[in-house]
Design a protein around this motif. Sequence first.
Motif, PDB file in Angstrom:
ATOM      1  N   SER A 172     -11.940 -12.020 -26.820  1.00  0.00           N
ATOM      2  CA  SER A 172     -12.021 -12.119 -28.279  1.00  0.00           C
ATOM      3  C   SER A 172     -11.646 -13.523 -28.794  1.00  0.00           C
ATOM      4  O   SER A 172     -12.027 -13.900 -29.895  1.00  0.00           O
ATOM      5  CB  SER A 172     -11.105 -11.075 -28.922  1.00  0.00           C
ATOM      6  OG  SER A 172      -9.799 -11.251 -28.407  1.00  0.00           O
ATOM      7  N   ASP A 173     -10.902 -14.291 -27.975  1.00  0.00           N
ATOM      8  CA  ASP A 173     -10.479 -15.635 -28.419  1.00  0.00           C
ATOM      9  C   ASP A 173     -11.347 -16.754 -27.841  1.00  0.00           C
ATOM     10  O   ASP A 173     -11.083 -17.935 -28.080  1.00  0.00           O
ATOM     11  CB  ASP A 173      -9.028 -15.922 -27.979  1.00  0.00           C
ATOM     12  CG  ASP A 173      -8.035 -15.009 -28.661  1.00  0.00           C
ATOM     13  OD1 ASP A 173      -8.411 -14.419 -29.697  1.00  0.00           O
ATOM     14  OD2 ASP A 173      -6.917 -14.860 -28.145  1.00  0.00           O
ATOM     15  N   LEU A 174     -12.365 -16.385 -27.048  1.00  0.00           N
ATOM     16  CA  LEU A 174     -13.131 -17.406 -26.328  1.00  0.00           C
ATOM     17  C   LEU A 174     -13.647 -18.547 -27.210  1.00  0.00           C
ATOM     18  O   LEU A 174     -13.534 -19.719 -26.871  1.00  0.00           O
ATOM     19  CB  LEU A 174     -14.342 -16.760 -25.642  1.00  0.00           C
ATOM     20  CG  LEU A 174     -14.141 -16.300 -24.188  1.00  0.00           C
ATOM     21  CD1 LEU A 174     -15.387 -15.589 -23.697  1.00  0.00           C
ATOM     22  CD2 LEU A 174     -13.807 -17.497 -23.286  1.00  0.00           C
ATOM     23  N   LYS A 175     -14.183 -18.157 -28.360  1.00  0.00           N
ATOM     24  CA  LYS A 175     -14.805 -19.159 -29.229  1.00  0.00           C
ATOM     25  C   LYS A 175     -13.779 -20.201 -29.699  1.00  0.00           C
ATOM     26  O   LYS A 175     -14.029 -21.400 -29.642  1.00  0.00           O
ATOM     27  CB  LYS A 175     -15.429 -18.465 -30.424  1.00  0.00           C
ATOM     28  CG  LYS A 175     -16.757 -19.032 -30.816  1.00  0.00           C
ATOM     29  CD  LYS A 175     -17.217 -18.207 -31.961  1.00  0.00           C
ATOM     30  CE  LYS A 175     -18.579 -18.376 -32.402  1.00  0.00           C
ATOM     31  NZ  LYS A 175     -19.013 -17.316 -33.293  1.00  0.00           N
ATOM     32  N   THR A 176     -12.637 -19.711 -30.153  1.00  0.00           N
ATOM     33  CA  THR A 176     -11.598 -20.621 -30.643  1.00  0.00           C
ATOM     34  C   THR A 176     -11.074 -21.495 -29.504  1.00  0.00           C
ATOM     35  O   THR A 176     -10.857 -22.699 -29.682  1.00  0.00           O
ATOM     36  CB  THR A 176     -10.398 -19.801 -31.191  1.00  0.00           C
ATOM     37  OG1 THR A 176     -10.889 -18.582 -31.700  1.00  0.00           O
ATOM     38  CG2 THR A 176      -9.610 -20.555 -32.197  1.00  0.00           C
ATOM     39  N   ILE A 177     -10.865 -20.857 -28.350  1.00  0.00           N
ATOM     40  CA  ILE A 177     -10.303 -21.605 -27.219  1.00  0.00           C
ATOM     41  C   ILE A 177     -11.294 -22.680 -26.753  1.00  0.00           C
ATOM     42  O   ILE A 177     -10.927 -23.842 -26.559  1.00  0.00           O
ATOM     43  CB  ILE A 177      -9.968 -20.650 -26.050  1.00  0.00           C
ATOM     44  CG1 ILE A 177      -8.901 -19.651 -26.493  1.00  0.00           C
ATOM     45  CG2 ILE A 177      -9.518 -21.413 -24.821  1.00  0.00           C
ATOM     46  CD1 ILE A 177      -8.791 -18.433 -25.610  1.00  0.00           C
ATOM     47  N   LEU A 178     -12.544 -22.280 -26.619  1.00  0.00           N
ATOM     48  CA  LEU A 178     -13.542 -23.264 -26.157  1.00  0.00           C
ATOM     49  C   LEU A 178     -13.701 -24.406 -27.165  1.00  0.00           C
ATOM     50  O   LEU A 178     -13.869 -25.559 -26.783  1.00  0.00           O
ATOM     51  CB  LEU A 178     -14.885 -22.576 -25.903  1.00  0.00           C
ATOM     52  CG  LEU A 178     -14.934 -21.752 -24.614  1.00  0.00           C
ATOM     53  CD1 LEU A 178     -16.150 -20.831 -24.610  1.00  0.00           C
ATOM     54  CD2 LEU A 178     -14.956 -22.664 -23.382  1.00  0.00           C
ATOM     55  N   ALA A 179     -13.635 -24.064 -28.448  1.00  0.00           N
ATOM     56  CA  ALA A 179     -13.750 -25.114 -29.468  1.00  0.00           C
ATOM     57  C   ALA A 179     -12.635 -26.140 -29.280  1.00  0.00           C
ATOM     58  O   ALA A 179     -12.854 -27.353 -29.326  1.00  0.00           O
ATOM     59  CB  ALA A 179     -13.694 -24.505 -30.868  1.00  0.00           C
TER      60      ALA A 179
END
Length: 457
Positions: free
Chosen positions: A426-433
């Motif tokens: 669920s946090d992938l997008k924020t982490i990758l950003a």
Amino acid sequence: MTEPASTKVDMEKIVSLCRRRGFIFPSSEIYGGLSSCWDYGPLGVELKRNIKEAWWRAVVQERDDMVGLDASILMHPQTWEASGHLKGFADPLVECKSCHLRWRSDDLEDNNCPSCGGELTEPRLFNLMFKTFMGPIEEEASVVYLRPETAQGIFVNFQNVVNTTRKRLPFGIAQIGKAFRNEITTGNFIFRSREFEQMEIEFFVKPGTDQEWFNYWLEERLNWYVKLGIKRENLRLRQHTKGELAHYARECYDIDYLFPMGWAELEGIANRGDFDLVQHTSFSGKNLEYFDDETKEHFVPYIIEPSAGVDRSALALLCDAYDEELAEGETRVLLHLHPALAPIKVAVLPLSRREKLVVVAKQVYADLRRQWMVSYDDAQSIGRRYRRQDEIGTPFCVTVDFQSLEDEQATIRERDTMNQIRVPISDLKTILAAKLSGEELFVLPPGGKIWKGERET
Ligand code: ATP
């Protein structure tokens, strides 16, 4: 181009990688190709877009003193009389095969280049510009030229921009676009082609402040390449000698890169003085002076021109990023491309093609691709898939495995270190950003852990 490159990459490796992985193909290849024209494939077009985006962001978006322009390629033929292109290239010319300076053959005492002593081409009456015809009748009156540089489109729009934007000096106009030159000597892949793209700035300043701005742009432009990851030791500034200076230039430096064939120009930075606006005033009859409302003076601005090539930047960035290393008994080819430039930012790799896994992996893929160029790869072993991504410079791979179905976590694997962390899906997008903007891999979110590799101490 002196001193052979000491870097380990040779041009054949770059050409072969570009061909094999779909960065760059010869133009109209099924017909045997067209000399010195190239087509950018699916990955090449992304790399090029990213280079242009990075340039635009640095010189237009993040500055108060710059605006953009997109002038047409075909311009009024008088433009080229005023600029000196028509006259300057209508003489019998020879070109040095090693340093590429052109000389009028009738000015030369022997058959060697006066600058570097290199071998010269046969003399020919040469106009560098491609000619074509506008309208249905092929007659002299309708001759037009494909622009050999984007700069002239900026000069002729100087007054339009001043009037419509109310920009005050010093300010610049930036433009990215195609340019065409019927080059005598070509070669070295996309280094010198007949159709290429330029990224040019014309920076208008008050006479007397030009030296200061010239120095400013030298530093600014050099730093741009360094910030995008080019090693500083592979870049140098080279001042043009008096004999080498173009007719319009008061001073000029090249930013050279140590290409596999040696040091060669990546970008030229010139102090053009008032040459261009004075010439266009005299040929068009239009007043191109600037009115300074503070001092109530009318004057013709001086121009500082940083002129870069998209294709040469792409070549330099690919050469600089190329690396080979031994990993698990095999040669790992990788491109250490800056995340902002990498054609694909993230690859989503399901560990198997089992349906349950595929559903989750496809969801992750669908979610991430709204933000970035993301690829989905489920063919062959995970190791091979990592290698494929390394070779095209993808900074991060996200692997969805059977455990993901239970703990709703996935692994992120970083290209250069091959280290891995495990984080909530669920946090992938924020982490990758955050990672794509430079955050260290081992900065972990709540619930995240180091998966493989070691935290550096
Ligand atoms: P060279 O001497 O290497 O041909 P130039 O001095 O003629 O280059 P400029 O007129 O200063 O080049 O053009 C500015 C920039 O445009 C160059 O630094 C280069 O990045 C790019 N450029 C110019 N000509 C070509 C070409 N034929 N192919 C690819 N890029 C080019």
